[in-house]
Write a protein that holds these residues in place. Structure first.
Motif, PDB file in Angstrom:
ATOM      1  N   VAL A 120       0.831  -1.209   0.000  1.00  0.00           N
ATOM      2  CA  VAL A 120       0.000   0.000   0.000  1.00  0.00           C
ATOM      3  C   VAL A 120       0.862   1.253   0.000  1.00  0.00           C
ATOM      4  CG1 VAL A 120      -1.758   1.279   1.285  1.00  0.00           C
ATOM      5  CG2 VAL A 120      -1.920  -1.196   1.112  1.00  0.00           C
ATOM      6  N   SER A 121       1.972   1.240   0.720  1.00  0.00           N
ATOM      7  CA  SER A 121       2.833   2.428   0.758  1.00  0.00           C
ATOM      8  C   SER A 121       3.469   2.699  -0.609  1.00  0.00           C
ATOM      9  CB  SER A 121       3.922   2.254   1.819  1.00  0.00           C
ATOM     10  OG  SER A 121       4.739   1.137   1.532  1.00  0.00           O
ATOM     11  N   VAL A 122       3.901   1.645  -1.308  1.00  0.00           N
ATOM     12  CA  VAL A 122       4.506   1.840  -2.636  1.00  0.00           C
ATOM     13  C   VAL A 122       3.480   2.393  -3.615  1.00  0.00           C
ATOM     14  CG1 VAL A 122       5.491   0.631  -4.615  1.00  0.00           C
ATOM     15  CG2 VAL A 122       6.310   0.126  -2.312  1.00  0.00           C
ATOM     16  N   VAL A 123       2.276   1.811  -3.612  1.00  0.00           N
ATOM     17  CA  VAL A 123       1.246   2.270  -4.545  1.00  0.00           C
ATOM     18  C   VAL A 123       0.816   3.702  -4.216  1.00  0.00           C
ATOM     19  CG1 VAL A 123      -1.089   1.845  -5.374  1.00  0.00           C
ATOM     20  CG2 VAL A 123       0.459  -0.070  -5.014  1.00  0.00           C
ATOM     21  N   MET A 125       2.480   6.037  -2.558  1.00  0.00           N
ATOM     22  CA  MET A 125       3.550   6.995  -2.817  1.00  0.00           C
ATOM     23  C   MET A 125       3.688   7.281  -4.308  1.00  0.00           C
ATOM     24  SD  MET A 125       4.844   8.197  -0.069  1.00  0.00           S
ATOM     25  CE  MET A 125       6.360   8.903  -0.684  1.00  0.00           C
ATOM     26  N   SER A 126       3.472   6.276  -5.146  1.00  0.00           N
ATOM     27  CA  SER A 126       3.529   6.529  -6.590  1.00  0.00           C
ATOM     28  C   SER A 126       2.426   7.484  -7.023  1.00  0.00           C
ATOM     29  CB  SER A 126       3.423   5.206  -7.353  1.00  0.00           C
ATOM     30  OG  SER A 126       2.157   4.612  -7.157  1.00  0.00           O
ATOM     31  N   GLY A 127       1.215   7.313  -6.475  1.00  0.00           N
ATOM     32  CA  GLY A 127       0.148   8.255  -6.789  1.00  0.00           C
ATOM     33  C   GLY A 127       0.390   9.630  -6.217  1.00  0.00           C
ATOM     34  N   CYS A 128       0.954   9.687  -5.024  1.00  0.00           N
ATOM     35  CA  CYS A 128       1.235  10.979  -4.376  1.00  0.00           C
ATOM     36  C   CYS A 128       2.286  11.764  -5.154  1.00  0.00           C
ATOM     37  CB  CYS A 128       1.702  10.710  -2.945  1.00  0.00           C
ATOM     38  SG  CYS A 128       2.052  12.184  -1.973  1.00  0.00           S
ATOM     39  N   LEU A 129       3.417  11.115  -5.468  1.00  0.00           N
ATOM     40  CA  LEU A 129       4.481  11.803  -6.209  1.00  0.00           C
ATOM     41  C   LEU A 129       4.080  12.056  -7.656  1.00  0.00           C
ATOM     42  CD1 LEU A 129       7.622   9.909  -4.855  1.00  0.00           C
ATOM     43  CD2 LEU A 129       6.783  12.162  -4.191  1.00  0.00           C
ATOM     44  N   GLY A 130       3.329  11.131  -8.246  1.00  0.00           N
ATOM     45  CA  GLY A 130       2.887  11.353  -9.620  1.00  0.00           C
ATOM     46  C   GLY A 130       1.980  12.552  -9.749  1.00  0.00           C
ATOM     47  N   ALA A 131       1.097  12.756  -8.771  1.00  0.00           N
ATOM     48  CA  ALA A 131       0.213  13.928  -8.802  1.00  0.00           C
ATOM     49  C   ALA A 131       0.988  15.207  -8.512  1.00  0.00           C
ATOM     50  CB  ALA A 131      -0.921  13.747  -7.801  1.00  0.00           C
ATOM     51  N   LEU A 132       1.919  15.163  -7.553  1.00  0.00           N
ATOM     52  CA  LEU A 132       2.655  16.370  -7.181  1.00  0.00           C
ATOM     53  C   LEU A 132       3.577  16.832  -8.302  1.00  0.00           C
ATOM     54  CD1 LEU A 132       3.360  18.424  -4.955  1.00  0.00           C
ATOM     55  CD2 LEU A 132       5.144  16.842  -4.198  1.00  0.00           C
ATOM     56  N   CYS A 133       4.306  15.901  -8.922  1.00  0.00           N
ATOM     57  CA  CYS A 133       5.249  16.241  -9.995  1.00  0.00           C
ATOM     58  C   CYS A 133       4.606  16.205 -11.373  1.00  0.00           C
ATOM     59  CB  CYS A 133       6.436  15.277  -9.964  1.00  0.00           C
ATOM     60  SG  CYS A 133       7.513  15.488  -8.547  1.00  0.00           S
ATOM     61  N   GLU A 134       3.325  15.860 -11.435  1.00  0.00           N
ATOM     62  CA  GLU A 134       2.631  15.741 -12.726  1.00  0.00           C
ATOM     63  C   GLU A 134       3.390  14.783 -13.642  1.00  0.00           C
ATOM     64  OE1 GLU A 134       1.922  19.592 -14.330  1.00  0.00           O
ATOM     65  OE2 GLU A 134       1.206  20.442 -12.438  1.00  0.00           O
ATOM     66  N   ASN A 135       3.800  13.656 -13.064  1.00  0.00           N
ATOM     67  CA  ASN A 135       4.591  12.664 -13.777  1.00  0.00           C
ATOM     68  C   ASN A 135       3.661  11.598 -14.332  1.00  0.00           C
ATOM     69  OD1 ASN A 135       6.278  10.220 -14.220  1.00  0.00           O
ATOM     70  ND2 ASN A 135       7.896  11.565 -13.471  1.00  0.00           N
ATOM     71  N   SER A 136       3.585  11.508 -15.646  1.00  0.00           N
ATOM     72  CA  SER A 136       2.661  10.575 -16.280  1.00  0.00           C
ATOM     73  C   SER A 136       3.047   9.125 -16.033  1.00  0.00           C
ATOM     74  CB  SER A 136       2.602  10.840 -17.790  1.00  0.00           C
ATOM     75  OG  SER A 136       2.157  12.159 -18.046  1.00  0.00           O
ATOM     76  N   CYS A 137       4.351   8.838 -15.954  1.00  0.00           N
ATOM     77  CA  CYS A 137       4.787   7.448 -15.744  1.00  0.00           C
ATOM     78  C   CYS A 137       4.333   6.936 -14.383  1.00  0.00           C
ATOM     79  CB  CYS A 137       6.306   7.362 -15.869  1.00  0.00           C
ATOM     80  SG  CYS A 137       6.930   7.711 -17.515  1.00  0.00           S
ATOM     81  N   LEU A 138       4.536   7.732 -13.335  1.00  0.00           N
ATOM     82  CA  LEU A 138       4.101   7.321 -12.004  1.00  0.00           C
ATOM     83  C   LEU A 138       2.585   7.192 -11.921  1.00  0.00           C
ATOM     84  CD1 LEU A 138       6.448   9.393  -9.674  1.00  0.00           C
ATOM     85  CD2 LEU A 138       6.497   6.936 -10.089  1.00  0.00           C
ATOM     86  N   LEU A 139       1.870   8.090 -12.572  1.00  0.00           N
ATOM     87  CA  LEU A 139       0.418   8.012 -12.550  1.00  0.00           C
ATOM     88  C   LEU A 139      -0.090   6.778 -13.284  1.00  0.00           C
ATOM     89  CD1 LEU A 139      -0.574  11.758 -13.054  1.00  0.00           C
ATOM     90  CD2 LEU A 139      -0.834  10.392 -10.981  1.00  0.00           C
ATOM     91  N   ARG A 140       0.570   6.427 -14.373  1.00  0.00           N
ATOM     92  CA  ARG A 140       0.164   5.203 -15.088  1.00  0.00           C
ATOM     93  C   ARG A 140       0.450   3.970 -14.244  1.00  0.00           C
ATOM     94  NH1 ARG A 140       2.620   7.959 -19.601  1.00  0.00           N
ATOM     95  NH2 ARG A 140       1.014   8.769 -21.020  1.00  0.00           N
ATOM     96  N   CYS A 143      -2.291   3.837 -11.614  1.00  0.00           N
ATOM     97  CA  CYS A 143      -3.558   3.350 -12.166  1.00  0.00           C
ATOM     98  C   CYS A 143      -3.516   1.844 -12.396  1.00  0.00           C
ATOM     99  CB  CYS A 143      -3.876   4.080 -13.470  1.00  0.00           C
ATOM    100  SG  CYS A 143      -4.289   5.834 -13.274  1.00  0.00           S
ATOM    101  N   GLY A 144      -2.392   1.354 -12.924  1.00  0.00           N
ATOM    102  CA  GLY A 144      -2.274  -0.084 -13.138  1.00  0.00           C
ATOM    103  C   GLY A 144      -2.300  -0.871 -11.842  1.00  0.00           C
ATOM    104  N   ALA A 145      -1.650  -0.332 -10.801  1.00  0.00           N
ATOM    105  CA  ALA A 145      -1.641  -1.021  -9.511  1.00  0.00           C
ATOM    106  C   ALA A 145      -3.037  -1.048  -8.883  1.00  0.00           C
ATOM    107  CB  ALA A 145      -0.650  -0.344  -8.563  1.00  0.00           C
TER     108      ALA A 145
END
Length: 322
Positions: A120-123, A125-140, A143-145
């Motif tokens: 849960v922490s890995v998933v 954190m990926s959504g948290c950092l992806g939203a903050l940095c507007e990083n499409s790779c982390l957001l994808r 979403c997959g997770a």
């Protein structure tokens, strides 16, 4: 005349700044696009300076989605990290890595906290950092997770409905195995005591199931022979502030009527079945709530991905400099 011109050119060359280590606009733009991170101030300033469409700000609604995704995942990340820390602390205190892994039960129930908190922490954190940095790779990845978790939950629900009969037998077997290994693991001892205290029961099917325990069996030479844990007692505190750990001593020597005055005679499995049937709506509501939260997080991440794709599409369609 030619000598003077050559000297003037050499003077200009000496006074001109070196350009071999300066990144051109095209190279800077390529590096920004390669990283795909818009949270770097230098990248935003360079894109604004060159007039690129990738620096277009998100709309007000997209910004709300961005920070809502960040805050919700930040909250779940904190909960997951606390759970992970609690599990690691439990493993470190008991040094359960030295235990055997070959039994029917897990070597340590704390492993459930560790693995669950880690995933849960890995998933999150990926959504948290992806939203903050507007990083499409982390957001994808996020979403997959989340989609994978929803698929696994749907599969687990289908298996529970289809295999409800064998699962009941497996749960009954797990209770009997917990009784046999009661003294082997402090966490297992604590969980079984809480189940018996909470459901006001004793044993798996009957209080006589504790005969299967090596220490409580009447043929045991120890002091706990023919006894029961204090969690089986009707009144373990006996009116005091502390639990009387000897309230179940010698109960298995008594007949059923006399034992019924001291301990609960009914096993935990029949009581657990009644509890499940009476709280089916509550359990279903909790499951629906968890699935709804995951679906909402997935929808927010998808909306943010769509909003981030608009500036990139505008940059791709913009004609280059003449």
């Amino acid at each position: 005349m030619s000598v003077g011109t050559a000297g003037q050119e050499r003077s200009l060359n000496r006074n001109s700044p070196p350009t071999s280590n300066i990144l051109g606009p095209e190279l800077c733009k390529d590096q920004v696009g390669a990283w795909g991170c818009r949270c770097c101030p230098g990248a935003k300033h360079q894109a604004w300076k060159e007039g690129q469409a990738s620096s277009l700000p998100l709309s007000t609604g997209s910004n709300c989605v961005k920070y809502l995704t960040f805050l919700s995942n930040f909250f779940f990340s904190l909960l997951a990290l606390v759970t992970l820390a609690a599990g690691l602390w439990g493993l470190a205190v008991k040094r359960s890595s030295e235990n055997s892994w070959g039994g029917a039960l897990p070597a340590d129930p704390m492993l459930v906290l560790v693995l669950g908190g880690l995933v849960v922490s890995v998933v999150s954190m990926s959504g948290c950092l992806g939203a903050l940095c507007e990083n499409s790779c982390l957001l994808r990845f996020y979403c997959g997770a989340v989609l994978s978790c929803l698929a696994l939950e749907a599969l687990a629900g289908t298996l529970v409905v289809a295999l409800w009969g064998p699962l009941q037998e497996g749960l009954k077997y797990a209770l009997r195995a917990a009784i046999i290994h009661y003294h082997n693991d402090p966490d297992l001892c604590f969980l079984l005591d809480q189940v018996q205290l909470g459901l006001q029961c004793c044993g798996a099917v009957s209080y006589q199931d504790w005969q299967q325990n090596l220490y409580f069996n009447c043929s045991s030479p120890g002091v706990q022979a023919c006894s029961l844990p204090a969690s089986c007692c009707i009144n373990p505190q006996e009116g005091g502030a502390l639990v009387n750990t000897q309230c179940g001593f010698g109960v298995l020597h008594l007949d059923q009527n006399a034992a019924g005055q001291v301990v609960h005679l009914q096993g935990c499995w029949p009581v657990l079945q009644q509890w499940l049937q009476g709280n089916m709506q509550t359990i279903g509501g909790c499951v629906i709530t968890v699935v709804a939260i995951q679906g909402a997080e997935l929808l927010l991440a998808a909306c943010l991905l769509r909003a981030l794709a608009v500036p990139k599409a505008a940059e791709d369609t913009e004609p280059g400099p003449l």
